[in-house]
Design a protein around this motif. Structure first.
Motif, mmCIF file in Angstrom:
data_model
loop_
_atom_site.group_PDB
_atom_site.id
_atom_site.type_symbol
_atom_site.label_atom_id
_atom_site.label_comp_id
_atom_site.label_asym_id
_atom_site.label_seq_id
_atom_site.Cartn_x
_atom_site.Cartn_y
_atom_site.Cartn_z
ATOM 1 N N GLU A 67 -6.046 4.142 -4.615
ATOM 2 C CA GLU A 67 -6.002 5.427 -6.165
ATOM 3 C C GLU A 67 -5.026 4.685 -6.858
ATOM 4 O OE1 GLU A 67 -4.108 8.776 -4.716
ATOM 5 O OE2 GLU A 67 -5.699 9.469 -4.294
ATOM 6 N N CYS A 68 -4.435 3.040 -6.600
ATOM 7 C CA CYS A 68 -3.901 2.476 -7.200
ATOM 8 C C CYS A 68 -4.407 1.697 -8.116
ATOM 9 C CB CYS A 68 -3.479 1.800 -6.463
ATOM 10 S SG CYS A 68 -2.256 2.009 -4.875
ATOM 11 N N ASP A 69 -3.781 1.756 -9.346
ATOM 12 C CA ASP A 69 -4.410 1.004 -10.404
ATOM 13 C C ASP A 69 -4.164 -0.531 -10.235
ATOM 14 O OD1 ASP A 69 -4.213 -0.447 -12.736
ATOM 15 O OD2 ASP A 69 -3.502 0.361 -13.611
ATOM 16 N N PRO A 70 -5.207 -1.164 -10.320
ATOM 17 C CA PRO A 70 -5.307 -2.224 -9.389
ATOM 18 C C PRO A 70 -4.864 -3.597 -10.322
ATOM 19 C CG PRO A 70 -8.191 -1.513 -10.488
ATOM 20 C CD PRO A 70 -6.653 -0.500 -11.047
ATOM 21 N N MET A 71 -3.913 -2.917 -11.841
ATOM 22 C CA MET A 71 -3.329 -4.214 -12.145
ATOM 23 C C MET A 71 -1.823 -4.205 -11.404
ATOM 24 S SD MET A 71 -4.962 -6.342 -13.735
ATOM 25 C CE MET A 71 -3.724 -7.535 -14.888
ATOM 26 N N LEU A 72 -1.628 -2.910 -10.859
ATOM 27 C CA LEU A 72 -0.289 -2.264 -10.288
ATOM 28 C C LEU A 72 -0.565 -2.274 -9.018
ATOM 29 C CD1 LEU A 72 1.730 0.147 -13.368
ATOM 30 C CD2 LEU A 72 1.424 -2.858 -13.120
ATOM 31 N N SER A 73 -1.259 -2.742 -8.507
ATOM 32 C CA SER A 73 -1.709 -2.774 -7.197
ATOM 33 C C SER A 73 -0.785 -2.921 -6.273
ATOM 34 C CB SER A 73 -2.979 -1.462 -6.678
ATOM 35 O OG SER A 73 -3.568 -3.645 -6.836
ATOM 36 N N ILE A 74 -0.806 -4.305 -6.648
ATOM 37 C CA ILE A 74 0.224 -4.765 -5.470
ATOM 38 C C ILE A 74 1.905 -4.308 -5.181
ATOM 39 C CG2 ILE A 74 0.986 -7.114 -4.248
ATOM 40 C CD1 ILE A 74 -1.402 -8.617 -5.285
ATOM 41 N N GLN A 75 2.233 -4.077 -6.326
ATOM 42 C CA GLN A 75 3.370 -3.509 -6.155
ATOM 43 C C GLN A 75 2.961 -1.908 -5.708
ATOM 44 O OE1 GLN A 75 6.378 -3.953 -8.552
ATOM 45 N NE2 GLN A 75 7.788 -2.734 -7.971
ATOM 46 N N ASP A 76 2.218 -1.220 -6.052
ATOM 47 C CA ASP A 76 2.318 0.312 -5.812
ATOM 48 C C ASP A 76 2.052 0.340 -3.899
ATOM 49 O OD1 ASP A 76 2.681 0.892 -8.005
ATOM 50 O OD2 ASP A 76 0.409 1.509 -8.478
ATOM 51 N N LEU A 77 1.100 -0.212 -3.356
ATOM 52 C CA LEU A 77 0.443 -0.614 -2.238
ATOM 53 C C LEU A 77 1.690 -0.652 -1.223
ATOM 54 C CD1 LEU A 77 -3.135 -2.685 -2.808
ATOM 55 C CD2 LEU A 77 -2.311 -0.065 -2.012
ATOM 56 N N ALA A 78 2.432 -1.519 -1.742
ATOM 57 C CA ALA A 78 4.220 -1.729 -0.772
ATOM 58 C C ALA A 78 4.733 -1.144 -1.324
ATOM 59 C CB ALA A 78 4.573 -3.221 -2.232
ATOM 60 N N ASP A 79 4.925 0.011 -2.218
ATOM 61 C CA ASP A 79 5.705 0.813 -2.295
ATOM 62 C C ASP A 79 4.585 2.031 -1.403
ATOM 63 O OD1 ASP A 79 7.820 -0.117 -3.908
ATOM 64 O OD2 ASP A 79 6.108 1.260 -5.864
ATOM 65 N N LEU A 80 3.263 2.138 -1.144
ATOM 66 C CA LEU A 80 3.025 3.367 -0.129
ATOM 67 C C LEU A 80 3.629 2.326 1.413
ATOM 68 C CD1 LEU A 80 -0.322 3.306 -1.258
ATOM 69 C CD2 LEU A 80 1.094 5.195 -1.450
ATOM 70 N N LEU A 81 3.133 1.365 2.037
ATOM 71 C CA LEU A 81 3.498 0.745 3.182
ATOM 72 C C LEU A 81 5.532 1.006 3.378
ATOM 73 C CD1 LEU A 81 2.177 -0.830 4.865
ATOM 74 C CD2 LEU A 81 2.984 -2.725 3.747
ATOM 75 N N ALA A 82 6.465 0.547 2.600
ATOM 76 C CA ALA A 82 7.717 1.276 2.393
ATOM 77 C C ALA A 82 8.149 2.185 3.439
ATOM 78 C CB ALA A 82 8.206 0.713 0.835
ATOM 79 N N LYS A 83 6.828 3.245 2.073
ATOM 80 C CA LYS A 83 7.271 4.658 2.719
ATOM 81 C C LYS A 83 7.546 4.931 3.739
ATOM 82 C CE LYS A 83 6.323 6.874 -1.860
ATOM 83 N NZ LYS A 83 4.890 7.583 -2.709
ATOM 84 N N LYS A 84 6.212 3.938 4.979
ATOM 85 C CA LYS A 84 6.137 4.531 5.994
ATOM 86 C C LYS A 84 6.671 3.149 7.187
ATOM 87 C CE LYS A 84 2.166 5.871 6.013
ATOM 88 N NZ LYS A 84 1.603 7.401 7.071
ATOM 89 N N ILE A 85 7.886 2.708 5.900
ATOM 90 C CA ILE A 85 9.195 1.882 7.158
ATOM 91 C C ILE A 85 9.790 2.714 7.676
ATOM 92 C CG2 ILE A 85 11.076 0.341 7.222
ATOM 93 C CD1 ILE A 85 8.901 -1.716 5.116
ATOM 94 N N PRO A 86 10.796 3.221 8.625
ATOM 95 C CA PRO A 86 11.320 4.075 9.077
ATOM 96 C C PRO A 86 12.807 3.972 8.336
ATOM 97 C CG PRO A 86 10.050 3.354 10.616
ATOM 98 C CD PRO A 86 9.826 2.773 10.163
ATOM 99 N N GLN A 87 14.071 4.841 8.483
ATOM 100 C CA GLN A 87 14.692 4.535 7.273
ATOM 101 C C GLN A 87 16.071 4.794 8.643
ATOM 102 O OE1 GLN A 87 15.360 3.040 4.147
ATOM 103 N NE2 GLN A 87 13.427 3.656 3.758
#
Length: 81
Positions: free
Chosen positions: A61-81
């Motif tokens: 679903e990520c915009d291809p031009m912004l996807s690296i940052q968007d994907l990193a944000d998605l991945l960060a949400k899976k990191i326990p706080q």
């Protein structure tokens, strides 16, 4: 009328054209490498997100031009706080 100065100027222009073509070729190669690097990093990050539990649909679903940052944000949400 080709004078010596006209021929000298033509030689200078030819040399400058040759230099600029070489610079253009170098820049195009650099751009090509950067695009390949971006594609590999993007695919790797997509795979990490999928491995972390996101669906392929969520990852794509990520915009291809912004996807690296968007994907990193998605991945960060899976990191326990």
């Amino acid at each position: 009328m080709n004078t010596a100065s006209d021929l000298q100027r033509l030689n200078e222009l030819f040399a400058e054209n040759t230099r600029l073509k070489a610079e253009n070729d170098r820049l195009q190669e650099s751009i090509s490498r950067l695009c390949m690097d971006w594609a590999h990093e993007h695919t790797h990050l997509q795979n990490l997100c999928i491995a972390a539990g996101y669906t392929v649909q969520e990852v794509n679903e990520c915009d291809p031009m912004l996807s690296i940052q968007d994907l990193a944000d998605l991945l960060a949400k899976k990191i326990p706080q």
